[in-house]
Design an enzyme around this catalytic site. Sequence first.
Site, short mmCIF file in Angstrom:
data_model
loop_
_atom_site.label_atom_id
_atom_site.label_comp_id
_atom_site.label_asym_id
_atom_site.label_seq_id
_atom_site.Cartn_x
_atom_site.Cartn_y
_atom_site.Cartn_z
CB ALA A 40 38.92 21.56 -14.03
CG HIS A 41 38.57 21.16 -9.10
ND1 HIS A 41 39.46 22.04 -9.65
CD2 HIS A 41 37.65 21.90 -8.46
CE1 HIS A 41 39.09 23.27 -9.34
NE2 HIS A 41 37.99 23.21 -8.62
#
Length: 316
Positions: free
Chosen positions: A233-234
């Site tokens: 994820a980010h």
Amino acid sequence: MLCKDELVTSVSVNSNNIIEFLRHLGLYISDNCINNNVRFASSVYETIDNSISWTKSRNPDLENLKCRILIVNADFPHNIDNITIIQTKDPRLSMALVIDNFFLKENTDEFFHSSVSLDTSSKIGSGCILNENVVIGKGCVIGNNVTIYPNTVIYPNTVIGNNVVINSGSSIGQEGFGYITDNNGNNRQFPQIGRVIIENDVEIGSNTCIDRGALSDTIIKQYVKINNLCHIAHNVILGKNCIVAANVEISGSVIVEDDVYIGASASISEGVTIAKNATVGLGAVVRNNIGANQTIGPFESYDKRRYFEILKRMLH
């Protein structure tokens, strides 16, 4: 479809060359002074004539052993007639390096398949191989000797270092899954304006997704190896030499320090830090920070009644 490395089919390698190669790398211990030539590399369980193999076992199946060179541990007791025995500090590593050096050839020819979509603003280094239906967006910077397999999408402003391999169907640099609630109670995407930065010598498995950062970057550091079907994820930072097995989910803003192993199907909660040399076991759910050198193991397979007994003891 072109591969980064291809087998050399006409090779003939002498045992003395292999011994000198391993001696130079500091892996060689001794040999039994039997000279042989080999043309193939094979498993010790399926050895073939004119091949080299390896084993960690002290007692392999000698009756069915057909290889001409066998790489072994220092305590290997057998002196086998007609087979070159090479004792090493690490037979598995020695075999891998021998295959790389003697039995694989580097494909240095650049190759861009006609179906590749490459934005003209992106910069591609030398020796890259871009296979069928690869898409590279605006402003990407890709280093030398990068191989990207079919149906992979590299979103804008992604940075990829040298000697990186990205396998089929992967998606690198798409928006992260970050939402805020507005004054009307509706979900809105928080701006995802960071990048994905992939350093040198990284390998990424098929159908893996790596989100770009929100305000900072998602960073995959040197020598990281990610298996198939993973989600990063980010704002995640994966430290140098980490291993991420299949189906792993790493949530946003997780920091994974160097030399961490994450087992298959593990889930890492948002904002967690995993310190150096930690091991996350198969299927573990990680909600809290993990210290250096710790091993985190999940529940093993239990009968349902046994599982509830364990939960009751944990809760009381």
